[in-house]
Design a protein around this motif. Structure first.
Motif, PDB file in Angstrom:
ATOM      1  N   TRP A  66      -6.616  -7.057  10.558  1.00 45.97           N
ATOM      2  CA  TRP A  66      -7.926  -7.710  10.632  1.00 45.97           C
ATOM      3  C   TRP A  66      -9.045  -6.672  10.523  1.00 45.97           C
ATOM      4  O   TRP A  66      -8.959  -5.591  11.100  1.00 45.97           O
ATOM      5  CB  TRP A  66      -8.091  -8.459  11.956  1.00 45.97           C
ATOM      6  CG  TRP A  66      -7.262  -9.695  12.058  1.00 45.97           C
ATOM      7  CD1 TRP A  66      -5.956  -9.785  12.488  1.00 45.97           C
ATOM      8  CD2 TRP A  66      -7.667 -11.021  11.735  1.00 45.97           C
ATOM      9  NE1 TRP A  66      -5.533 -11.077  12.449  1.00 45.97           N
ATOM     10  CE2 TRP A  66      -6.556 -11.871  12.000  1.00 45.97           C
ATOM     11  CE3 TRP A  66      -8.849 -11.589  11.255  1.00 45.97           C
ATOM     12  CZ2 TRP A  66      -6.604 -13.244  11.785  1.00 45.97           C
ATOM     13  CZ3 TRP A  66      -8.899 -12.958  11.058  1.00 45.97           C
ATOM     14  CH2 TRP A  66      -7.794 -13.770  11.311  1.00 45.97           C
ATOM     15  N   ASP A  79      -9.292 -11.440   7.779  1.00 49.57           N
ATOM     16  CA  ASP A  79      -7.937 -10.950   7.576  1.00 49.57           C
ATOM     17  C   ASP A  79      -7.743 -10.466   6.135  1.00 49.57           C
ATOM     18  O   ASP A  79      -8.671 -10.516   5.318  1.00 49.57           O
ATOM     19  CB  ASP A  79      -6.896 -12.005   7.970  1.00 49.57           C
ATOM     20  CG  ASP A  79      -6.846 -13.208   7.024  1.00 49.57           C
ATOM     21  OD1 ASP A  79      -7.454 -13.156   5.922  1.00 49.57           O
ATOM     22  OD2 ASP A  79      -6.212 -14.214   7.385  1.00 49.57           O
ATOM     23  N   ARG A  90      -6.253  -8.577  17.288  1.00 46.63           N
ATOM     24  CA  ARG A  90      -6.300  -9.911  16.706  1.00 46.63           C
ATOM     25  C   ARG A  90      -7.409 -10.711  17.357  1.00 46.63           C
ATOM     26  O   ARG A  90      -7.739 -10.494  18.538  1.00 46.63           O
ATOM     27  CB  ARG A  90      -4.961 -10.636  16.881  1.00 46.63           C
ATOM     28  CG  ARG A  90      -3.780  -9.885  16.286  1.00 46.63           C
ATOM     29  CD  ARG A  90      -2.513 -10.706  16.350  1.00 46.63           C
ATOM     30  NE  ARG A  90      -2.605 -11.900  15.533  1.00 46.63           N
ATOM     31  CZ  ARG A  90      -2.361 -11.927  14.230  1.00 46.63           C
ATOM     32  NH1 ARG A  90      -2.007 -10.809  13.618  1.00 46.63           N
ATOM     33  NH2 ARG A  90      -2.449 -13.046  13.553  1.00 46.63           N
TER      34      ARG A  90
END
Length: 329
Positions: free
Chosen positions: A113, A143, A323
Motif C-alpha cells: 500500500w 494499493d 494496511r
C-alpha cells in the motif's frame, strides 16, 4: 453506516473546476465582501465535492478516526535541518534543483500500500461574521492495483482571532463542525488523466507535454493553471515515483508564472523552500524540504499577509507494508 461513508466514482463526467476560481471566491468571502459561502456543519459529505471537482476513481472509504495521530512522517523528521539548509544555499532556485536531485535519488519503495497522511486545515466564513478554522487528519491509501481508500479523522474547529470569537458570541455561540462527532468536510479533488502513476514520465519536459496533451479545450483553464493543478494531484494523491515527483517540481519551476521562494512555512511550523503561483490576491504554494526534496505541504495563501486559506501538511508519504483499517458498520 454512522461511522463512515462510501463514495464510488462520484459524477465522473463532470469536468474539473479551475482551482484558482474556487479559491478566489473563498478569498473574497474572507476579505469581507457580500459573497457568502455556507458554513461547514454536520453531515457535509464528500459527495458535495463533486459540484466543484471530481473525486479520483477507485474505492473511496471515509471512516472516522479516533482523533489526531502522532505519525512518523518522513517530512517532519527531515525538516529539522531545514533552517540550516536554507541558510547555506546560494539561491532559492539552486536549493530547489538540489532538493529535486535528492528526491529523484530516493528508491521507489516497496510494500502493498502507498500511504499518505496529511493534516488538512481549512478556513471558512460562517454567518458572514466570523471565520472558523477546521482541522483534521486525512489518510489516503492506494494499493498496487490503484484501488483507493481515504480515512478522515474527527474535525476540530477553532476561531482564529479574538474578533472572530467576539463575533461568534454575538451570533449566539452556534455549534461548530468540530462540536459534532459525525461532521464531515468535503474536498475538491483534481483527477486530470486516466493514467497510472507508473505511466507518468520521470523527466520534466516529457511530463509537461503529456499533461498538456490532456488539458481541456473548453477554455476552463490555461496551460499554467492546468499544470499546477495536475502537479498538485500527482504529488498529493498519487503513488508517483520519486523521479516523477522531482520532475513535477522542475516542470513547475520552469513556468513563467512560478516564483521560487527561499523560505516559507507550513501550518505545522516547518520551514522549507517553496514554489508559488497564482493571482495578485491568492497564491498556490508548494513547500519542499531542501534537505530531502520531500513535500512538506500544499497550501493556498493570501498574497497580502500570508494567511493560509487551505492546506495539506504532509506527515507521511510512501509505500508501506502497513494496511488500512478494516471497515465495519
Amino acid at each position: 453506516m454512522k461511522e463512515f461513508q462510501v463514495i464510488d466514482d462520484v459524477m465522473p463526467d463532470v469536468p474539473p473546476t479551475d482551482h484558482a476560481r474556487v479559491l478566489a471566491a473563498r478569498a473574497r468571502v474572507l476579505e469581507g465582501t457580500r459573497r457568502r459561502r455556507p458554513a461547514v456543519w454536520p453531515r457535509v459529505t464528500l459527495a458535495a465535492a463533486a459540484v466543484t471537482g471530481v473525486l479520483a476513481a477507485g474505492f473511496v472509504v471515509v471512516p472516522r478516526l479516533g482523533g489526531e495521530q502522532a505519525g512518523t512522517a518522513s517530512p517532519a523528521a527531515t525538516a529539522s535541518g531545514t533552517a540550516t539548509a536554507v541558510a547555506t544555499i546560494s539561491s532559492p532556485r539552486d536549493a530547489l534543483e538540489k532538493a529535486a536531485d535528492r528526491l529523484a535519488a530516493q528508491p521507489p519503495g516497496t510494500g502493498a500500500w502507498w500511504r499518505r497522511e496529511a493534516i488538512r486545515t481549512e478556513q471558512t466564513r460562517a454567518n458572514s461574521s466570523f471565520t472558523v478554522e477546521n482541522r483534521y487528519t486525512e489518510v489516503l491509501w492506494i494499493d498496487r492495483h490503484g484501488n483507493q481508500r481515504t480515512v478522515q479523522g474527527r474535525v476540530s474547529s477553532s476561531l482564529p482571532t479574538a474578533a472572530d470569537r467576539r463575533a461568534w458570541k454575538r451570533a449566539g455561540s452556534p455549534k461548530l463542525c468540530g462540536d459534532h462527532e459525525d461532521c464531515r468536510i468535503g474536498r475538491v479533488s483534481f483527477f486530470p488523466l486516466a493514467l497510472k502513476p507508473t505511466m507518468l514520465p520521470e523527466e520534466a519536459g516529457a511530463l509537461k507535454a503529456l499533461l498538456l496533451k490532456h488539458r481541456p479545450t473548453d477554455g476552463s483553464t490555461d496551460d499554467e493553471g492546468w499544470l499546477w493543478n495536475a502537479a498538485r494531484w500527482i504529488l498529493l494523491d498519487t503513488a508517483a515515483t520519486p523521479r516523477t515527483r522531482a520532475a513535477a517540481y522542475r516542470m513547475l519551476a520552469d513556468l513563467p508564472g512560478t516564483d521560487v521562494v527561499g523560505r516559507a512555512s507550513d501550518t505545522e511550523g516547518r520551514a522549507g523552500i517553496a514554489l508559488e503561483h497564482g493571482t495578485v490576491g491568492i497564491r498556490q504554494q508548494m513547500v519542499i524540504d531542501p534537505g530531502s526534496g520531500d513535500l512538506l505541504a500544499l497550501q493556498t495563501v493570501m498574497a497580502k499577509g500570508g494567511a493560509v486559506l487551505d492546506a495539506y501538511a504532509v506527515r507521511r508519504l510512501g509505500w508501506t507494508d502497513e494496511r488500512p483499517p478494516r471497515i465495519t458498520d
